[in-house]
Design an enzyme around this catalytic site. Structure first.
Site, PDB file in Angstrom:
ATOM      1  N   THR A 305       6.447   9.687 -53.754  1.00 41.31           N
ATOM      2  CA  THR A 305       7.000   9.350 -52.440  1.00 41.31           C
ATOM      3  C   THR A 305       8.465   9.747 -52.421  1.00 41.31           C
ATOM      4  O   THR A 305       9.055  10.009 -53.464  1.00 41.31           O
ATOM      5  CB  THR A 305       6.956   7.836 -52.181  1.00 41.31           C
ATOM      6  OG1 THR A 305       7.869   7.188 -53.076  1.00 41.31           O
ATOM      7  CG2 THR A 305       5.559   7.307 -52.351  1.00 41.31           C
ATOM      8  N   ASP A 306       9.058   9.763 -51.252  1.00 40.51           N
ATOM      9  CA  ASP A 306      10.504   9.885 -51.209  1.00 40.51           C
ATOM     10  C   ASP A 306      11.102   8.511 -51.560  1.00 40.51           C
ATOM     11  O   ASP A 306      10.389   7.514 -51.704  1.00 40.51           O
ATOM     12  CB  ASP A 306      10.987  10.409 -49.842  1.00 40.51           C
ATOM     13  CG  ASP A 306      12.349  11.108 -49.981  1.00 40.51           C
ATOM     14  OD1 ASP A 306      13.060  10.850 -50.973  1.00 40.51           O
ATOM     15  OD2 ASP A 306      12.706  11.907 -49.098  1.00 40.51           O
ATOM     16  N   TYR A 307      12.397   8.477 -51.666  1.00 43.44           N
ATOM     17  CA  TYR A 307      13.175   7.350 -52.186  1.00 43.44           C
ATOM     18  C   TYR A 307      12.920   6.072 -51.371  1.00 43.44           C
ATOM     19  O   TYR A 307      13.304   5.996 -50.198  1.00 43.44           O
ATOM     20  CB  TYR A 307      14.635   7.763 -52.060  1.00 43.44           C
ATOM     21  CG  TYR A 307      15.634   7.124 -52.986  1.00 43.44           C
ATOM     22  CD1 TYR A 307      16.195   7.857 -54.032  1.00 43.44           C
ATOM     23  CD2 TYR A 307      16.074   5.829 -52.800  1.00 43.44           C
ATOM     24  CE1 TYR A 307      17.148   7.308 -54.861  1.00 43.44           C
ATOM     25  CE2 TYR A 307      17.022   5.269 -53.629  1.00 43.44           C
ATOM     26  CZ  TYR A 307      17.560   6.015 -54.662  1.00 43.44           C
ATOM     27  OH  TYR A 307      18.507   5.481 -55.472  1.00 43.44           O
ATOM     28  N   ALA A 309      10.431   5.115 -49.935  1.00 43.41           N
ATOM     29  CA  ALA A 309       9.710   5.372 -48.674  1.00 43.41           C
ATOM     30  C   ALA A 309       8.547   4.401 -48.479  1.00 43.41           C
ATOM     31  O   ALA A 309       8.141   4.153 -47.341  1.00 43.41           O
ATOM     32  CB  ALA A 309       9.212   6.811 -48.636  1.00 43.41           C
TER      33      ALA A 309
END
Ligand code: NOJ
Length: 791
Positions: A305-307, A309
């Site tokens: 995932t992104d940070y 997210a």
């Protein structure tokens, strides 16, 4: 402790063919030169890998499995708040699968030792980092590199970045970013390849190939990440992390293709994007992460995932609480949780409650372990941590040379009246170099600078001084400042980062301008180093104005009064509104953020040691009000033709009252010191069959005095479709070298496949009918011919 790793390594040896069956004792001494560094196991030894991972997973507790799904940020660099200051404890407990923002062999070795020698099973960590446009040797910011329109150059930049990254203890990069970007207010346009799906696809694949090479297990390659999946570039109003809403056709036609192409090119991992896409946050979208990515495209790597997210599904209003968010994201197909620690916190409960199945856990864990195997980490967990290799590789002379070459070939000559450029040192005694970027070495490397801060980038002043020597006098002053935060308190909090922040009422600003005027008065030419601070583009760096910030305009107005030739060198990570500069400066070069060797490369271009050959990968608007503006728009039912002699008829047309429709600089625009003259284009036929080929040719002559490169561009238009089609679509390009006076025939081959698109029923294919084909030097400067696609 050693016993544990031995168990793992012995099972590797047993499962692997003879070449892999290395002495486990040797593997425990990774400093020794005879330790093998490449296993090349993935393609040839999938069976060996499967056996190894089966055995390993049989030993893992649920808690250890969940640990593999967790990615922690090191304390070194961060792109958001970290919820975990204590990740070392977690590593020891086997609760961390990977760490990012950790680099340098010595530092990473220590972390790896925690995992390998102090956790129960000794599973090595994966080390990631945002190596976006270079690791220590910085290449032009991605949007600039894209302006080279040169896939080989882009691939080479990623190749060198991979060598340096892998030598510095990191084997996984969070790049390339393949988001299509059509809104220059969005700061992240600097991280990608611009507005066009074809150019973006070609360059994203080139980047993946450069990072990963032919063999992930080679010691100088790194795993790449296709990000951000998907639609992030459509963030409403250009405000970062904002909602996106896009039709199914547009999603598939414009946003998906680079990602699909990266899957086909074997990209190792995917990163989810932050945005809400059509009502479902991308990080919790089963449609994207499973139905499309796995089931349709057959992606085999893992998804990170992104940070935080996953945590953000709660404020999105898509999950009730963190636990619910973890359930949604994991079941959607997000294998690894970046920073948020929600899998760590809730996965065990979710499994016990039957909300997440053990099968799903095992599938994700396996994907992550496979990546570790492919990178050779089970063979030698310390293989990327060799200080001598780091010393020999980082900032190697040939890397710096390649970076300077890339910078020169990325710069775009936007305007050059009266051949103001190149500057002729035989006729110039005094050069004034003025602007906030004139003497600002570190700004050359732009945002996402990885370890580039330590690369000692060379700015314009130093670059020009070295190139000019004693042939002319160079006088430098900054003359103006950046000043851009709407919120003074926020500006204050960032004052250390934004070193050039200035109060707009500060009397020093007027004094700076006066000093610049004084210097300029004594000069024969004024070179302006203008643009944006690098912190004004990149993540969380959106603007509502696209003009050059601070008091740069005031400075230029005063200098203009002197009536001297003025050359602008613009440094920025986005298309700016350069309307005033276009009106008032004699020549303009767009240098983006050119990288470690930015200053020397600028000098090469200004002094004519190199000939500009970059072309814009994004349209430059006349004003922010035109945004979004991009070349391959639809025609509308009331297209406006500015050259219609009967203007009255043009009133009720798709147009602005207070601006032309056309951009300031079109997609594909870029001048040269050469003069490329296009002959008449020809087609091999006026029909193309579904299984046939059409050759499009044009003869081009360099009528100028300088050798140079021209990016020849091929576009098509389908005149009538089952859904409406854009007025122009890039289908091919070729960057061709011409000696002075040289003529070359440049040809492209078109097939029906090149004309395929998602038709009204969402099937992929071409539609027989009338087409135009265009060849030219820019999207707004083409010749056209017609042909028919026939059954
Ligand atoms: C957030 C950014 O959106 C992403 O591109 C980046 O890779 C991660 N932070 C990690 O730094």
């Amino acid at each position: 402790m050693k016993q544990k790793i031995l168990t793992l390594l012995i099972s590797t040896a047993l499962a692997a063919p003879a070449a892999m069956a290395t002495d486990a004792g040797r593997l425990l001494n990774p400093h020794k030169a005879e330790v093998p560094v490449s296993v090349g196991v993935w393609k040839d030894d999938k069976a060996a890998m499967d056996t190894f991972i089966d055995e390993l997973m049989a030993k893992m507790t649920l808690s250890e499995k969940i640990g593999q799904l967790d990615l922690q940020t090191s304390v070194r660099d961060r792109t958001g708040g970290t919820v975990n200051a204590e990740y070392e404890k977690l590593v020891r407990a086997g609760r961390v699968g990977g760490v990012f923002n950790a680099f340098e062999p010595k530092f990473n070795r220590t972390l790896q030792q925690l995992a390998v020698e102090n956790s129960r099973l000794g599973i090595p960590l994966l080390f990631g980092y945002d190596v976006i446009h270079g690791h220590m040797t910085m290449f032009p910011q991605s949007i600039g590199e894209a302006a080279s329109w040169d896939p080989e150059l882009v691939k080479q930049g990623a190749r060198i970045a991979a060598k340096e990254t892998a030598a510095d203890g990191v084997m996984w990069t969070f790049a390339p970013m393949a988001d299509i970007t059509r809104d220059p207010r969005w700061g992240r346009v600097s991280e990608g390849a611009g507005e066009d799906v074809y150019l973006n696809t070609v360059l994203s694949v080139a980047r993946v190939e450069g990072f990963q090479g032919d063999d992930l297990a080679a010691i100088d390659t790194v795993a790449a990440t296709a990000k951000h999946f998907v639609g992030y570039g459509l963030s409403q109003a250009g405000r970062d992390y904002h909602t996106t809403d896009v039709s199914e056709h547009e999603l598939w036609t414009t946003q998906m293709p680079p990602f699909k192409a990266m899957v086909d090119a074997g990209v190792a991992t995917f990163m989810t994007s932050f945005n809400d896409l059509n009502g479902t946050p991308a990080s919790g979208s089963k449609f994207l992460l499973t139905d499309v990515l796995r089931d349709q495209w057959g992606f085999e790597g893992f998804v990170v995932t992104d940070y935080t997210a996953i945590n953000e599904l709660v404020p999105h209003g898509y999950a009730r609480d963190d636990k619910h968010a973890a359930e949604i994201a994991f079941n959607a197909g997000a294998d690894m949780d970046m920073v948020g620690q929600l899998y760590l916190g809730y996965m065990e409960e979710l499994v016990n409650e039957g909300k997440v199945s053990m099968d799903t856990i095992d599938t994700s864990v396996r994907r992550i372990l496979e990546m570790k195997w492919r990178l050779g980490l089970f063979e030698d967990p310390y293989r990327y941590f060799d200080e001598q290799r780091a010393k020999d590789t980082l900032l190697a002379a040939e890397h710096l040379e390649a970076s300077q070459d890339a910078a020169r070939r990325s710069m775009v000559l936007l305007k050059n009246d009266n051949q103001t450029l190149p500057l002729d040192l035989d006729t110039l005694d005094n050069i004034a170099l003025i602007g906030p970027l004139a003497d600002f070495d570190s700004i050359m490397i732009g945002n996402w600078r990885a370890r580039g801060g330590r690369s000692k980038p060379i700015g314009v002043k130093r670059g020009l001084e070295a190139a000019i020597g004693d042939k002319a006098e160079l006088h430098t002053t900054k003359g103006a400042s950046f000043n851009f935060f709407a919120d003074a308190a926020f500006a204050e909090s960032r004052a250390d980062h934004m070193v050039t922040y200035a109060d707009p009422n500060d009397p020093k600003l007027a004094a700076d301008i006066a000093e610049a005027v004084k210097i300029a008065k004594q000069s024969d030419v004024i070179v302006l180093a203008i643009g944006e601070h690098q912190g004004m583009s990149g993540e969380a760096a959106s603007r509502v104005e696209l003009t050059l910030p601070g008091n740069q305009r005031e400075l230029m107005i005063e200098l203009k009064k002197l009536g001297k030739p003025m050359v602008g060198v613009v440094f920025s990570g986005r298309p700016n509104d350069l309307s005033w500069e276009h009106e008032n400066l004699d020549a303009i070069v767009h240098a983006w953020y050119p990288g470690t060797m930015g200053g020397p490369a600028v000098a090469d271009i200004l002094l004519g040691h190199a000939n500009p050959s970059g072309k814009l990968p994004m349209t430059f608007p006349r004003s922010v009000g035109q945004v979004p503006i991009y070349y391959n728009m639809k025609n509308t039912g009331r297209p406006y033709y500015a050259d219609n002699p009967n203007q009255r008829q043009e009133h009720y047309k798709s147009r602005y009252d207070d601006s032309p429709n056309t951009p300031l600089y079109a997609f594909g625009h870029g001048l040269s010191y050469s003069e490329f003259q296009y002959g008449e284009m020809t087609l091999s036929s006026d029909t193309l069959t579904l299984d046939g080929e059409l050759t499009v040719s044009v003869e081009i002559t360099n009528n100028g005095k300088h050798a140079g490169e021209e990016v020849v561009q091929l576009y098509t238009r389908q005149m009538v479709g089952s859904i409406t089609r854009p007025v122009q679509e890039l289908k091919g390009f070729d960057k061709v070298h011409f000696d002075a006076g040289e003529t070359k025939m440049v040809s492209f081959t078109l097939t029906a496949d090149d004309l395929a698109f998602y038709r009204a029923d969402m099937s992929w294919g071409s539609e027989p009918g009338d087409f135009q084909v265009m060849v030219g030097t820019a999207s707004d400067n083409v010749q056209r011919l017609s042909f028919k696609l026939i059954d």
